[in-house]
Design a protein around this motif. Sequence first.
Motif, PDB file in Angstrom:
ATOM      1  N   PHE A  85       1.245  -1.424   0.001  1.00  0.00           N
ATOM      2  CA  PHE A  85       0.135   0.253  -0.202  1.00  0.00           C
ATOM      3  C   PHE A  85       0.762   1.152   0.039  1.00  0.00           C
ATOM      4  N   ASN A  86       1.884   1.618   0.694  1.00  0.00           N
ATOM      5  CA  ASN A  86       2.324   2.739   1.258  1.00  0.00           C
ATOM      6  C   ASN A  86       3.423   2.904  -0.861  1.00  0.00           C
ATOM      7  N   GLU A  87       3.923   1.570  -1.642  1.00  0.00           N
ATOM      8  CA  GLU A  87       4.042   1.888  -2.841  1.00  0.00           C
ATOM      9  C   GLU A  87       2.981   2.637  -3.323  1.00  0.00           C
ATOM     10  N   LEU A  88       1.706   1.830  -3.469  1.00  0.00           N
ATOM     11  CA  LEU A  88       1.021   2.387  -4.298  1.00  0.00           C
ATOM     12  C   LEU A  88       1.120   4.582  -3.550  1.00  0.00           C
ATOM     13  N   LYS A  89       0.848   4.387  -2.631  1.00  0.00           N
ATOM     14  CA  LYS A  89       0.862   6.012  -2.063  1.00  0.00           C
ATOM     15  C   LYS A  89       2.125   6.979  -2.406  1.00  0.00           C
ATOM     16  N   THR A  90       3.053   6.250  -2.045  1.00  0.00           N
ATOM     17  CA  THR A  90       4.379   6.888  -2.940  1.00  0.00           C
ATOM     18  C   THR A  90       3.748   6.808  -4.890  1.00  0.00           C
ATOM     19  N   ALA A  91       3.266   6.359  -5.168  1.00  0.00           N
ATOM     20  CA  ALA A  91       2.973   6.633  -6.979  1.00  0.00           C
ATOM     21  C   ALA A  91       2.390   7.556  -6.911  1.00  0.00           C
ATOM     22  N   ILE A  92       0.932   8.240  -6.179  1.00  0.00           N
ATOM     23  CA  ILE A  92      -0.271   8.740  -6.257  1.00  0.00           C
ATOM     24  C   ILE A  92       0.510   9.744  -5.502  1.00  0.00           C
ATOM     25  N   ASP A  93       1.801  10.251  -4.867  1.00  0.00           N
ATOM     26  CA  ASP A  93       2.077  11.888  -4.768  1.00  0.00           C
ATOM     27  C   ASP A  93       3.378  11.585  -6.073  1.00  0.00           C
ATOM     28  N   GLU A  94       4.333  10.693  -5.999  1.00  0.00           N
ATOM     29  CA  GLU A  94       4.558  10.948  -7.674  1.00  0.00           C
ATOM     30  C   GLU A  94       4.915  11.625  -8.973  1.00  0.00           C
ATOM     31  N   VAL A  95       3.268  11.375  -8.569  1.00  0.00           N
ATOM     32  CA  VAL A  95       2.184  11.357 -10.143  1.00  0.00           C
ATOM     33  C   VAL A  95       1.622  13.418 -10.022  1.00  0.00           C
ATOM     34  N   MET A  96       1.551  13.094  -8.761  1.00  0.00           N
ATOM     35  CA  MET A  96       0.733  14.778  -8.158  1.00  0.00           C
ATOM     36  C   MET A  96       1.811  15.509  -8.212  1.00  0.00           C
ATOM     37  N   LYS A  97       3.144  15.022  -8.735  1.00  0.00           N
ATOM     38  CA  LYS A  97       4.563  15.839  -8.828  1.00  0.00           C
ATOM     39  C   LYS A  97       4.647  16.426  -9.624  1.00  0.00           C
ATOM     40  N   GLU A  98       4.691  15.539 -10.970  1.00  0.00           N
ATOM     41  CA  GLU A  98       4.086  15.984 -12.030  1.00  0.00           C
ATOM     42  C   GLU A  98       5.403  14.873 -12.682  1.00  0.00           C
ATOM     43  N   ASN A  99       5.693  14.067 -11.479  1.00  0.00           N
ATOM     44  CA  ASN A  99       6.704  13.017 -12.688  1.00  0.00           C
ATOM     45  C   ASN A  99       5.962  11.689 -12.465  1.00  0.00           C
ATOM     46  N   THR A 100       6.601  10.371 -13.176  1.00  0.00           N
ATOM     47  CA  THR A 100       6.275   8.540 -13.157  1.00  0.00           C
ATOM     48  C   THR A 100       5.980   8.481 -11.983  1.00  0.00           C
ATOM     49  N   TYR A 101       5.194   7.294 -12.315  1.00  0.00           N
ATOM     50  CA  TYR A 101       6.024   6.514 -11.698  1.00  0.00           C
ATOM     51  C   TYR A 101       5.924   4.644 -12.085  1.00  0.00           C
ATOM     52  N   PHE A 102       7.063   4.185 -11.779  1.00  0.00           N
ATOM     53  CA  PHE A 102       6.536   2.585 -11.809  1.00  0.00           C
ATOM     54  C   PHE A 102       7.645   1.898 -10.919  1.00  0.00           C
ATOM     55  N   CYS A 103       6.406   1.014 -10.177  1.00  0.00           N
ATOM     56  CA  CYS A 103       6.771  -0.161  -9.391  1.00  0.00           C
ATOM     57  C   CYS A 103       8.036  -0.646  -9.633  1.00  0.00           C
ATOM     58  N   SER A 104       8.667  -1.666  -8.741  1.00  0.00           N
ATOM     59  CA  SER A 104       9.788  -2.336  -8.870  1.00  0.00           C
ATOM     60  C   SER A 104       9.651  -3.578  -9.572  1.00  0.00           C
ATOM     61  N   THR A 105       8.445  -4.161  -9.636  1.00  0.00           N
ATOM     62  CA  THR A 105       7.741  -5.148 -10.095  1.00  0.00           C
ATOM     63  C   THR A 105       7.332  -5.227 -11.102  1.00  0.00           C
ATOM     64  N   ILE A 106       6.891  -4.093 -11.783  1.00  0.00           N
ATOM     65  CA  ILE A 106       6.985  -3.642 -13.052  1.00  0.00           C
ATOM     66  C   ILE A 106       8.582  -3.143 -13.722  1.00  0.00           C
TER      67      ILE A 106
END
Length: 186
Positions: A85-106
Amino acid sequence: QRKYNIKGGAKTKKEVHKILEKQNIDVAIIDLSLPDLEGTELLEIIKKKASQCKTIVFSMNNSQWVISEMIMKGIDGFVSKTSSFNELKTAIDEVMKENTYFCSTIKNISPSLFRFAEFQDNKLTKREKQVIQLIYHEYKTSQIADTLNISNNTVETHRKNIMQKLQASNSVGIIKKAIKLGIIEI
């Protein structure tokens, strides 16, 4: 710590339209397998109705083809359902900062896919991708113009924009970068 406000959930195409019409959505976390809606269609609806909305795919489908297609469609992030769940929260935070985010599994599935994500701010248009395909098939400028019903000058403008976006200096460079980024396959 950032607070999140969940505006709703949708399980059908109708519910998606209803939420997008009534809510101002900052980030949509989307599953690729709704009963009456494919992931690509869902993404197109969101981009059309709420162009400012960031999109994160949250899915068990980690196939290279699906990930590649989603990146080409302009997603902002992709998180596997096996992630924390923390990784999902990190993804949300990153895209809100205009960044892209792809988890390590992907990212581990195919690192070369994510070189294209580096060009998110300089996305190639559909027309530019068509021009790249025709360059790959050794079409001359006049042939590209005839095939796409555009002028030779427009083809040259597309070629110039493509070279700038891909940081290439000629047609060979365009093709090499396009293959490396997964824009075209050999």
